[in-house]
Design an enzyme around this catalytic site. Structure first.
Site, PDB file in Angstrom:
ATOM      1  N   GLN A  76      62.492 144.663  54.138  1.00 17.74           N
ATOM      2  CA  GLN A  76      63.432 143.249  54.421  1.00 17.74           C
ATOM      3  C   GLN A  76      64.229 143.359  55.654  1.00 17.74           C
ATOM      4  O   GLN A  76      64.247 142.527  56.365  1.00 17.74           O
ATOM      5  CB  GLN A  76      64.199 143.006  53.145  1.00 17.74           C
ATOM      6  CG  GLN A  76      63.271 142.700  51.809  1.00 17.74           C
ATOM      7  CD  GLN A  76      64.059 141.578  50.872  1.00 17.74           C
ATOM      8  OE1 GLN A  76      65.091 141.094  51.206  1.00 17.74           O
ATOM      9  NE2 GLN A  76      63.766 141.645  49.521  1.00 17.74           N
ATOM     10  N   HIS A 110      58.511 142.461  41.862  1.00 12.49           N
ATOM     11  CA  HIS A 110      59.210 142.249  43.016  1.00 12.49           C
ATOM     12  C   HIS A 110      60.442 141.554  43.187  1.00 12.49           C
ATOM     13  O   HIS A 110      60.538 140.673  42.447  1.00 12.49           O
ATOM     14  CB  HIS A 110      58.015 141.561  44.173  1.00 12.49           C
ATOM     15  CG  HIS A 110      56.885 142.521  44.568  1.00 12.49           C
ATOM     16  ND1 HIS A 110      56.018 142.973  43.418  1.00 12.49           N
ATOM     17  CD2 HIS A 110      56.792 143.066  45.725  1.00 12.49           C
ATOM     18  CE1 HIS A 110      55.221 143.767  44.397  1.00 12.49           C
ATOM     19  NE2 HIS A 110      55.506 143.905  45.553  1.00 12.49           N
TER      20      HIS A 110
END
Length: 472
Positions: A392, A371
């Site tokens: 995000q 990640h």
């Protein structure tokens, strides 16, 4: 490995049946007409009948006629049918007949009475025999012969099918034939549903043996008409209450001329009809009526994607990124036991999480390390995966102030130094402020706690990604 059984059905949220006139429950009376179609050496069978008769411990007699059993079936045709016919027509009860084709052919007076009463005559197969040990071609021939003979005898091709004494091929064969509006060789739901076979949907209207008068002749069954009435009443009351709460269902009563057609048992049926006809909001319907309503009101809606039907390459291409840069999870999931239960996000997520949880700690750590940092260098360089970039951005991490970016950089550096993997959180569940607060709190955890927390967040991210792909 593919597992064909569907253990979910409609799950916790069945559809609103929308029965006509807002009915709370749909009740179907199904008269099984089998007399003259049962196992008998006169019919070319190897032995006598032994199923659903009032002979304790009945067993087939190879090569012989069983006079007592024969006469019990004959009672159904000679007396029971006419008692039921008179009562049901006087009460204007719509009826579906499951008619064994050879039995119908031997009963022209009965067929005329059924047709005159406008009863639906669905197919109950060619003969009332057990198909569990028949090869598929034999069963296919009998199915087609049942349709041919049924059409000759009644004047109309059957649009409903119920074999009853099935093999594992029966429902597929009836679906493959293509001419049945509905098939009823299942007992797995309180509502109709669609079952796909060879790419085509087949409407299924489930039947029931628990509310069936066959239990007069089975262990722990009905001892008398009152016991029969009570289970039917209780069954109906539960469904009626659910219907009042907005979850209408259907109830099937299976009747046999030689069983409930007998006086003491018949009394229980009469009491049940009296009971439901005193209630408002009850739709008594033929099964073909149920089928036509369902086809019109709840047309088949195929999924865009059926994960359990995909080839390996297609599966991994579609789901290889569900766990960040960890295609091996999709590959291992594919090789597990997948079936219809895994064709939605909840089911497939469960299967993929099993693979993830069953991996070694080193393998799970590698997933965590795959990640990206939140609002880190990869994001700034626009080198995130498409999924990570969208996630995000959903929390505004692509539009930070200089102060916010500096704080994220500081936390990212400290977190990785402390734990050896990036801070992971399902950003779609959180605002920017919540993410920062969680970041500042979790950095104080011990490693084991944070490892477990990060793994849970990875699973949550996977679930959200699956729900986007599968539109759940």
């Amino acid at each position: 490995m593919r597992y064909p059984r569907n253990m979910l059905g409609y799950g916790p949220n069945p559809p609103d049946a929308k029965w006509p006139n807002g009915a709370k429950v749909a009740v179907q009376f199904v008269l099984n007409y089998e007399e003259g179609g049962e196992n008998n050496i006169l019919h070319g069978d190897a032995a006598s009948e032994a199923f659903l008769v009032d002979v304790i411990g009945a067993a087939p007699w190879p090569g012989k006629r069983h006079w007592n059993v024969e006469s019990m079936y004959e009672y159904g045709a000679r007396a029971g049918f006419w008692r039921l016919h008179k009562f049901l027509t006087e009460r204007a009860i719509p009826v579906t007949v499951y008619g064994v084709a050879t039995a119908l052919a031997r009963s022209p007076h009965h067929v005329k009475a059924m047709l005159d009463a406008d009863w639906e005559i669905a197919s109950h197969g060619l003969k009332w025999i057990d198909y569990r040990d028949h090869d598929i071609e034999h069963e296919r021939r009998d199915l087609h012969e049942a349709i041919r003979l049924h059409t000759e005898v009644t004047g109309t091709r059957p649009t409903g099918w119920y074999c009853g004494r099935t093999s594992v091929n029966t429902v597929d064969l009836a679906s493959e034939e293509g001419g049945f509006t509905y098939v009823s060789d299942t007992y797995d739901d309180d509502l109709p549903y669609y079952r796909e076979h060879m790419g085509s949907p087949q409407l299924i209207i489930p039947y029931s043996l628990a509310s069936n008068d066959m239990r007069f002749t089975t262990a722990s069954g009905f001892a008398n008409g009152e016991a029969y009435f009570q289970i039917l009443k209780d069954w109906f009351d539960v469904l009626y209450e659910e219907g009042e709460a907005g979850s209408a269902k259907m109830m099937s009563l299976g009747l046999h001329c030689r069983l409930v057609g007998m006086p003491g048992r018949f009394a229980g049926l009469k009491r049940f009809v009296d009971y439901i006809q005193s209630k408002p909001g009850v739709w008594i319907a033929k099964r073909i009526d149920i089928a036509e309503h369902w086809l019109k009101t709840h047309p088949f809606m195929p999924r865009d994607i059926y994960p359990s039907r995909l080839a390996l390459d297609d599966f991994t291409q579609l789901f290889g990124g569900i766990f960040e840069h960890s295609e091996w999870i999709a590959e291992r999931t594919f090789r597990r036991e997948l079936g219809p239960i895994h064709d939605d996000a909840t089911g497939l997520h469960a299967a993929m999480c099993q693979v993830f949880r069953g991996a070694t700690e080193a393998q799970r750590l590698a997933v965590l390390q795959a990640h990206p940092d939140l609002a880190g260098k990869l994001a700034a360089a626009k080198r995130l995966t498409e999924s990570s970039s969208a996630e995000q951005a959903s929390a505004g991490l692509d539009a930070l102030t200089d102060a916010e970016r500096d704080r994220f950089t500081e936390l990212n550096t400290a977190y990785v130094e402390r734990f050896g993997f990036p801070f992971i959180i399902a950003v779609r569940d959180n605002t920017k402020a919540q993410i920062l607060s969680a970041f500042e709190t979790r950095i104080g955890n011990d490693r084991d706690t944070e490892f477990a927390t990060a793994c849970k967040q990875v699973e949550r991210i996977a679930e959200l990604r699956l729900r986007q792909i599968l539109k759940d």
